[in-house]
Design an enzyme around this catalytic site. Structure first.
Site, PDB file in Angstrom:
ATOM      1  CE  LYS A 151      -3.182  -6.266  -5.814  1.00 53.22           C
ATOM      2  NZ  LYS A 151      -2.851  -4.845  -5.567  1.00 53.22           N
ATOM      3  CD  GLU A 201      -6.053   3.849  -6.593  1.00 51.47           C
ATOM      4  OE1 GLU A 201      -5.004   3.451  -7.116  1.00 51.47           O
ATOM      5  OE2 GLU A 201      -6.897   3.071  -6.094  1.00 51.47           O
TER       6      GLU A 201
END
Length: 397
Positions: A151, A201
């Site tokens: 990723k 977040e």
């Protein structure tokens, strides 16, 4: 000016206590941070954390311990850290720290945001252009399908310029009123520069020996049509691509935090978190610290950068980012927050943000790219993430 710190656990004063700190913010000299737990406004600078060799948490601890006074509340450091770990931090101990309850508990946050005068005319430049960004995503996907890495998070920027310097207090108010449940911040990020934004977040928080982390990964843009918005939320919860992306991040968070804990609780499946523009897959991780001397910044440093903002393996993802992004991220995808001399604090992932420098605003947005990613979908995701800030400044893409 002498150091004055008001206790963070002070009881609520009155409706308007949090919004009064928001309205009092002034650029250059102030540091503002609103979280779901509290609102903080720091004024002036008593001391700065130096850029030097050695672990940053140790340097922060030294600065705070030197300012601690018997019988007084623990001094607090506030500011931001860049994406690159060895780049200079922007952390300082304010002269005065004011605390209030969370903005989301202040009834005045629901009132319309007053608009002072006309909004500036913005000239917008994409770096890289959407087509180039899509090509970078496609190249990363091709490499992942050969097994080179798992990723990478690729970002792009919008450079906004106008005839006049932006009204940062007005932008901060617009961001806070639009999403009072999130993490809204404005802090100096370098000479003449201000980092401003509204992140969804939490990287990690520490309070009295207990930690909380809330990794987000896997996203979908929201819709103004209620039925379509619900459909997108359900689709996100069932998306194999997004669930895989999220699982990679949660695994990394678990592995980073487990050595610090006697107990660590990680839910088996994610839930949903919504902002004004996006749905996100979310997992709330909680734990009990084994060593009471472990600070919030110790934990944040062990986590940073998570695969949610970098990729995996980390070293390979960093190299791909350096090859693919034609700009320096600076504070973007670093962290912003606070910590006191007792080690308690909150550190937030620096996303949905911009850096202001004179008459220029540089906005950032990124997307997690995995082998199943579509260049068109990831480009659309960054465009959706830009909308949080574009709405606050009155610009369009």
């Amino acid at each position: 000016m002498s150091l004055t710190v008001h206790a963070p656990d002070a009881p609520p004063v009155s409706p308007g206590a949090a919004t009064s700190l928001l309205d009092a913010y002034r650029p250059a000299t102030d540091r503002f941070l609103a979280t779901p737990r509290r609102t903080l406004l720091g004024r002036g600078t008593t001391a700065e954390v130096p850029h030097a060799d050695g672990p940053l948490p140790h340097r922060v601890r030294q600065v705070l311990d030197a300012l601690r006074k018997p019988g007084a509340p623990a001094p607090v450091v506030v500011g931001s850290l860049p994406f690159t770990p060895d780049a200079p931090p922007s952390l300082a101990v304010p002269d005065v720290v004011h605390w209030a309850p969370p903005l989301r508990q202040d009834p005045l946050i629901a009132l319309p945001v007053p608009r002072d005068g006309e909004r500036p005319e913005w000239r917008v430049r994409e770096v890289p252009a959407a087509r180039r960004y899509g090509e970078a995503v496609a190249a990363a996907v091709a490499r992942m399908r050969t097994g080179e890495f798992d990723k990478v998070v690729l970002a792009r920027t919008l450079e906004l310029t106008s005839e006049h310097a932006p009204d940062l207090p007005a932008m901060l108010r617009a961001l806070a009123h639009r999403d009072p449940e999130g993490y809204t911040f404005a802090v100096p990020s370098g000479p003449g520069r201000t980092l401003i934004g509204a992140s969804p977040e939490l990287l990690v928080a520490r309070e009295s020996g207990r930690l909380t982390a809330n990794p987000l990964a896997g996203s979908a843009p929201r819709s103004t049509d209620l039925a379509e918005d619900v459909r997108r939320a359900v689709a996100l919860l069932e998306s194999p691509k997004d669930l895989h992306e999220h699982a990679v991040v949660v695994t990394a968070v678990r592995e980073a935090l487990a050595p610090f804990c006697t107990r660590l609780e990680v839910p088996e499946r994610p839930t949903l978190v919504r902002t004004a523009t996006m749905w996100h897959l979310s997992t709330t991780v909680t734990g009990e610290l084994a060593d009471p001397d472990t600070t919030a910044l110790d934990l944040a440093s062990a986590l940073h950068p998570t695969p949610a903002v970098c990729g995996t393996p980390t070293d390979v993802a960093r190299a791909v980012i350096a090859e693919s992004e034609p700009f320096d991220r600076g504070p973007y995808t670093g962290m912003v927050g606070w910590q006191d001399a007792d080690g308690d604090g909150e550190w937030v992932v620096t996303i949905r943000c911009a850096e202001a420098d004179g008459r220029r605003l540089r906005l950032f947005a990124g997307a997690g790219v995995v082998a199943e990613s579509s260049p068109a979908a990831e480009t659309a995701e960054t465009a959706a993430k830009f909308r949080t800030f574009l709405h606050a400044v009155g610009a369009t893409l």
